[in-house]
Design a protein around this motif. Structure first.
Motif, PDB file in Angstrom:
ATOM      1  N   SER A   1       0.442  -1.349  -0.069  1.00 31.22           N
ATOM      2  CA  SER A   1       0.263  -0.062   0.370  1.00 31.22           C
ATOM      3  C   SER A   1       0.918   0.988  -0.303  1.00 31.22           C
ATOM      4  O   SER A   1       1.976   0.853   0.719  1.00 31.22           O
ATOM      5  CB  SER A   1      -1.001   0.030   1.296  1.00 31.22           C
ATOM      6  OG  SER A   1      -0.073  -0.070   2.442  1.00 31.22           O
ATOM      7  N   PRO A   2       0.214   2.270  -0.302  1.00 33.35           N
ATOM      8  CA  PRO A   2       0.677   3.425  -0.471  1.00 33.35           C
ATOM      9  C   PRO A   2       1.463   3.988   0.829  1.00 33.35           C
ATOM     10  O   PRO A   2       0.465   4.194   1.133  1.00 33.35           O
ATOM     11  CB  PRO A   2       0.777   4.409  -1.361  1.00 33.35           C
ATOM     12  CG  PRO A   2      -0.878   4.631  -1.652  1.00 33.35           C
ATOM     13  CD  PRO A   2      -0.929   2.661  -1.355  1.00 33.35           C
ATOM     14  N   THR A   3       2.467   4.706   0.908  1.00 29.01           N
ATOM     15  CA  THR A   3       2.802   5.402   2.033  1.00 29.01           C
ATOM     16  C   THR A   3       1.990   6.913   1.624  1.00 29.01           C
ATOM     17  O   THR A   3       1.363   7.104   0.810  1.00 29.01           O
ATOM     18  CB  THR A   3       3.736   5.763   2.610  1.00 29.01           C
ATOM     19  OG1 THR A   3       4.625   6.599   1.524  1.00 29.01           O
ATOM     20  CG2 THR A   3       5.086   4.176   2.737  1.00 29.01           C
ATOM     21  N   GLU A   4       1.817   7.877   2.240  1.00 25.20           N
ATOM     22  CA  GLU A   4       1.313   9.423   3.270  1.00 25.20           C
ATOM     23  C   GLU A   4       1.782  10.268   1.273  1.00 25.20           C
ATOM     24  O   GLU A   4       1.174  10.714   0.631  1.00 25.20           O
ATOM     25  CB  GLU A   4       2.252  10.209   3.664  1.00 25.20           C
ATOM     26  CG  GLU A   4       0.427  11.469   4.093  1.00 25.20           C
ATOM     27  CD  GLU A   4       0.959  12.404   5.053  1.00 25.20           C
ATOM     28  OE1 GLU A   4       1.803  12.003   6.396  1.00 25.20           O
ATOM     29  OE2 GLU A   4       0.524  13.504   4.729  1.00 25.20           O
ATOM     30  N   ALA A   5       3.257   9.628   1.425  1.00 27.14           N
ATOM     31  CA  ALA A   5       4.439  10.763   0.007  1.00 27.14           C
ATOM     32  C   ALA A   5       3.247   9.688  -1.242  1.00 27.14           C
ATOM     33  O   ALA A   5       3.979  10.368  -2.289  1.00 27.14           O
ATOM     34  CB  ALA A   5       5.758  10.248   0.299  1.00 27.14           C
ATOM     35  N   GLY A   6       3.887   8.154  -1.221  1.00 29.46           N
ATOM     36  CA  GLY A   6       3.098   7.516  -2.292  1.00 29.46           C
ATOM     37  C   GLY A   6       1.796   7.753  -2.735  1.00 29.46           C
ATOM     38  O   GLY A   6       1.560   7.999  -3.939  1.00 29.46           O
ATOM     39  N   GLU A   7       0.901   8.280  -1.348  1.00 25.94           N
ATOM     40  CA  GLU A   7      -0.449   7.897  -2.158  1.00 25.94           C
ATOM     41  C   GLU A   7      -0.431   9.746  -2.947  1.00 25.94           C
ATOM     42  O   GLU A   7      -1.071  10.216  -3.650  1.00 25.94           O
ATOM     43  CB  GLU A   7      -1.132   8.557  -0.730  1.00 25.94           C
ATOM     44  CG  GLU A   7      -3.298   9.074  -1.221  1.00 25.94           C
ATOM     45  CD  GLU A   7      -3.354   7.611  -1.324  1.00 25.94           C
ATOM     46  OE1 GLU A   7      -3.321   6.270  -1.944  1.00 25.94           O
ATOM     47  OE2 GLU A   7      -4.451   7.827  -2.335  1.00 25.94           O
ATOM     48  N   ARG A   8       0.451  10.636  -2.445  1.00 29.36           N
ATOM     49  CA  ARG A   8       0.241  12.534  -3.308  1.00 29.36           C
ATOM     50  C   ARG A   8       0.944  11.599  -4.750  1.00 29.36           C
ATOM     51  O   ARG A   8       0.596  12.238  -5.331  1.00 29.36           O
ATOM     52  CB  ARG A   8       1.413  13.121  -2.291  1.00 29.36           C
ATOM     53  CG  ARG A   8       1.160  13.826  -2.610  1.00 29.36           C
ATOM     54  CD  ARG A   8       2.465  15.287  -2.420  1.00 29.36           C
ATOM     55  NE  ARG A   8       2.172  16.769  -3.020  1.00 29.36           N
ATOM     56  CZ  ARG A   8       2.881  17.419  -1.759  1.00 29.36           C
ATOM     57  NH1 ARG A   8       2.863  17.792  -1.291  1.00 29.36           N
ATOM     58  NH2 ARG A   8       2.990  18.938  -3.215  1.00 29.36           N
TER      59      ARG A   8
END
Length: 297
Positions: free
Chosen positions: A59-66
Motif C-alpha cells: 500500500s502507498p505511504t502518505e508520500a506515495g498516495e500523494r
C-alpha cells in the motif's frame, strides 16, 4: 524527468492500482522482483519511501498516495491521447472493455456484438460480468451497462434495450405439489429461489406493482445463488420459484418447461443503457460498439 524516473513512476502507479507486485508485473511484462527493484531505486533516488510492503499486501505511504493521486490521471490522459491517435487510422481498432451485469451481458451485449463485430476484425471486446456497480473510470473500463435509473448524471448514456419485465416462474413439477400464487403475499407459502447481491451481500427483494399498489417482499427458500442463470436452472429442476428477467425464460414458458405466475403484478421497468465518460468520445472503436448496441424501436 529522467527516463528511468518516468518508467519507474509508471511502474509505481501500476503497483498501487493493482495492490500487488505480482499482478502489476504481469501487466507490465516483467518479473515481480524486477518491479520491486525498480521502485526501490525510485525511492532511493528521491530519498522518500513510497510503499509499505508486508508479506500479504502493498500500500502507498502518505508520500506515495500523494504521488499516485498526482500522476495516475496524467498517465491515463496520455493513454487516452495515444488511443485517439491510433484511432485516426482508416479502420477502427483497439480493445473495448465493458462491465455489465450477467443478464445484459448474455441477452443484449453478446447477441448484438457477436453479429456486428464480424465486420470489424481490428476491434476486440472484453466483457466483464460484475454486479458491483464498478467505477468505470478508476477501473479503466471504456463503458459500463446499467439500468437507466442507475447511470450517473455526468456520463453519456445510450439506450441499448427496450423496457424490461420480471417473470415469476416455476416448473410443472413444482406446481404439482404447491398452489399457484394469486397475489405476491402468497409467496410466503412457497420455496423462493433468492439472488444474493454482491454489492452489499443482501438478497434481492421481489418488487411487484399492480394498479399503483407496490409491494416489496423479502422471500425465503432453500436455495440462494449469485447469478440468474443458476436460478433458472434450479427452477427448471423443480426446486422453487424464480424471479428473473422475462427474456431469460420466455422460450421455456412457451415450451411448457416453466409456468408463469403473478404476471399481472410484474410491471415494466426502465431498460439498459451503455454509459461512458465524455473523454472517450474520440475512440472510433467505441463509436462502432455504441452504434451496434444502440436500441432502435
Amino acid at each position: 524527468m529522467a527516463i528511468e524516473d518516468f518508467n519507474d513512476v509508471l511502474a509505481f502507479v501500476h503497483v498501487v492500482r493493482e495492490g500487488s507486485f505480482t499482478r502489476a508485473a504481469a501487466i507490465i511484462g516483467v518479473s515481480a522482483s524486477a518491479l520491486s527493484h525498480a521502485i526501490r531505486g525510485l525511492e532511493t533516488r528521491h530519498g522518500v519511501r513510497l510503499l509499505t510492503r508486508t508479506t500479504r499486501s502493498v500500500s502507498p505511504t502518505e508520500a506515495g498516495e500523494r504521488l499516485f493521486l498526482s500522476v495516475a490521471t496524467r498517465f491515463e490522459d496520455i493513454d487516452a491521447e495515444l488511443a485517439a491517435v491510433r484511432n485516426l487510422r482508416d479502420k477502427p481498432v483497439g480493445t473495448i472493455r465493458i462491465t455489465s451485469a450477467e443478464h445484459a451481458a448474455n441477452n443484449i451485449l453478446w447477441p448484438k456484438l457477436a453479429k456486428a463485430m464480424a465486420a470489424y476484425p481490428d476491434i476486440s471486446v472484453e466483457i466483464t460480468v460484475d454486479y458491483t456497480m464498478s467505477d468505470i473510470v478508476s477501473q479503466r473500463y471504456d463503458a459500463g451497462v446499467r439500468l437507466g435509473n442507475q447511470v450517473a448524471k455526468d456520463m453519456i448514456a445510450v439506450r441499448i434495450s427496450p423496457d424490461q419485465r420480471i417473470a415469476v416462474v416455476g416448473s410443472p413439477t413444482y406446481f404439482s405439489n404447491h398452489p399457484v400464487p394469486v397475489t405476491p403475499r402468497e409467496l410466503a407459502q412457497h420455496d423462493c429461489i433468492n439472488l444474493r447481491l454482491p454489492t452489499h451481500g443482501g438478497l434481492l427483494p421481489w418488487d411487484f406493482d399492480k394498479g399503483g399498489e407496490e409491494i416489496k417482499l423479502r422471500v425465503t427458500g432453500r436455495w440462494v445463488f449469485n447469478n440468474s442463470s443458476s436460478i433458472v436452472r434450479a427452477a427448471l429442476e423443480g426446486h422453487g420459484l424464480a424471479f428473473v428477467p422475462e427474456d431469460m425464460v420466455l422460450d421455456r414458458i412457451v415450451t411448457g418447461d416453466l409456468v408463469r405466475v403473478l404476471d399481472d403484478w410484474c410491471a415494466p421497468y426502465q431498460g439498459y443503457y451503455l454509459y461512458y465518460p465524455s473523454r472517450r468520445q474520440s475512440s472510433r472503436a467505441l463509436a462502432v460498439v455504441v452504434e451496434a448496441l444502440r436500441h432502435r424501436e
